[in-house]
Write an enzyme that holds these catalytic residues in place. Structure first.
Site, PDB file in Angstrom:
ATOM      1  N   SER A   1      45.418  45.877  33.888  1.00 21.84           N
ATOM      2  CA  SER A   1      44.808  45.467  32.623  1.00 21.84           C
ATOM      3  C   SER A   1      43.323  45.776  32.690  1.00 21.84           C
ATOM      4  O   SER A   1      42.729  45.822  33.782  1.00 21.84           O
ATOM      5  CB  SER A   1      45.009  43.961  32.413  1.00 21.84           C
ATOM      6  OG  SER A   1      44.198  43.476  31.361  1.00 21.84           O
TER       7      SER A   1
ATOM      8  N   TYR B   1      44.676  34.895  35.045  1.00 18.76           N
ATOM      9  CA  TYR B   1      45.100  36.250  34.676  1.00 18.76           C
ATOM     10  C   TYR B   1      44.143  37.275  35.271  1.00 18.76           C
ATOM     11  O   TYR B   1      44.567  38.279  35.879  1.00 18.76           O
ATOM     12  CB  TYR B   1      45.148  36.360  33.160  1.00 18.76           C
ATOM     13  CG  TYR B   1      45.566  37.707  32.631  1.00 18.76           C
ATOM     14  CD1 TYR B   1      46.914  38.064  32.578  1.00 18.76           C
ATOM     15  CD2 TYR B   1      44.625  38.616  32.153  1.00 18.76           C
ATOM     16  CE1 TYR B   1      47.305  39.292  32.074  1.00 18.76           C
ATOM     17  CE2 TYR B   1      45.010  39.841  31.651  1.00 18.76           C
ATOM     18  CZ  TYR B   1      46.347  40.182  31.607  1.00 18.76           C
ATOM     19  OH  TYR B   1      46.718  41.411  31.111  1.00 18.76           O
TER      20      TYR B   1
END
Length: 288
Positions: free
Chosen positions: A137, A150
């Protein structure tokens, strides 16, 4: 016919990637956690897809999946796509939430890779162009508020991918990282629901400190689920990583991700720090 394992294939990028691989005439092993998702994939793609019930946090199911794939013959590629996004302020975050995030988005990626490497090595021994693709990501390049678990997992995945790339290079197994920006997938809808549940359970003090920021994070997750880059666009980038003759070791996907990558690369660390602090709602610059 190429043989490819895709984890987290029930929705989002994984589901779209399975469809793209089927169109390219690959044989796909699609891992899901629920029987109904396996049945849905089988109904959509027939014998071109072999659904595999597997939870990346369950060592026994990961090991069984690796044995099943290996027994069927050599493997050409593995795409580690499974992931979750669990929001919350780190000051008050239950450690189980952090552990869950790291288990799914980081530890589980290595567990699956270890389980599939015998079949991948068998493919390489037969002269095939073997690849492992990690779905990271842009959140592995810059960290913002309320998504600390995350970001920790995605930053960790960058290091894990780099080490695997170096360790497997002598055998010609390529290890690649795809780093999307915001993608319109159910991960954000689930994250918004988890965020609302966590916010409701926070103490009055935590509510006073972080309530508004949690509300903003939940609203942002809902927007991401609705307005992010379509999942098929991200899946197309993963497919290119699997098929290009000379794939990039790190591939950024989406206009927002390209902007963030450029900012992180060009701005000094102090400016990036202040940018993240502003996103968190600070009224004064971060101390230098």
């Amino acid at each position: 016919m190429r043989s490819v394992v895709v984890t987290g294939a029930s929705t989002g990028i994984g589901r779209e990637l399975v469809a793209g691989l089927v169109r390219s005439r690959a044989r796909v092993w699609a891992t899901v956690r629920r029987t109904e998702d396996a049945e849905s994939l089988r109904a959509e793609h027939g014998d071109a897809v072999e659904p595999v019930l597997m939870d990346v946090t369950d060592e026994a199911s990961v090991r069984a999946a690796g044995e099943r794939v290996g027994a069927a013959g050599p493997l050409d590629a593995l795409v580690n796509n499974a992931g979750v996004a669990l929001p919350g302020p780190l000051e008050h975050l239950p450690l189980d939430v952090l552990r869950r995030q790291l288990e799914v988005n980081l530890v589980g990626q290595l567990a699956v890779t270890q389980a599939m490497l015998p079949a991948l090595r068998a493919g390489r021994e037969r002269g095939r162009d073997v690849r492992i693709v990690m779905i990271g990501s842009i959140g592995g390049r810059i960290a913002g508020p309320m998504l600390g678990p995350y970001h920790a997992a995605k930053f960790g995945l960058v290091g894990l991918t780099g080490s695997l790339r170096a360790e497997l290079a002598p055998w010609g197994i390529r290890v690649l990282l795809v780093e999307p920006g915001v993608i319109a997938t159910p991960i954000w809808g689930r994250g918004a629901a988890d965020g609302r549940a966590m916010a409701a359970g926070m103490s009055p003090q935590a509510q006073a400190h972080y309530g508004a920021r949690m509300d903003a994070a939940v609203a942002g997750a809902a927007r991401s689920a609705a307005t992010g880059l379509p999942a098929d666009r991200a899946a197309a980038a993963v497919l290119r990583a699997l098929t290009e003759r000379h794939p990039r070791p790190r591939r950024v996907v989406g206009r927002d991700a390209l902007v963030v990558a450029a900012v992180v690369r060009l701005l000094p660390d102090r400016a990036v720090y202040r940018l993240a602090a502003h996103q968190a709602g600070r009224r004064r610059p971060a101390p230098s």
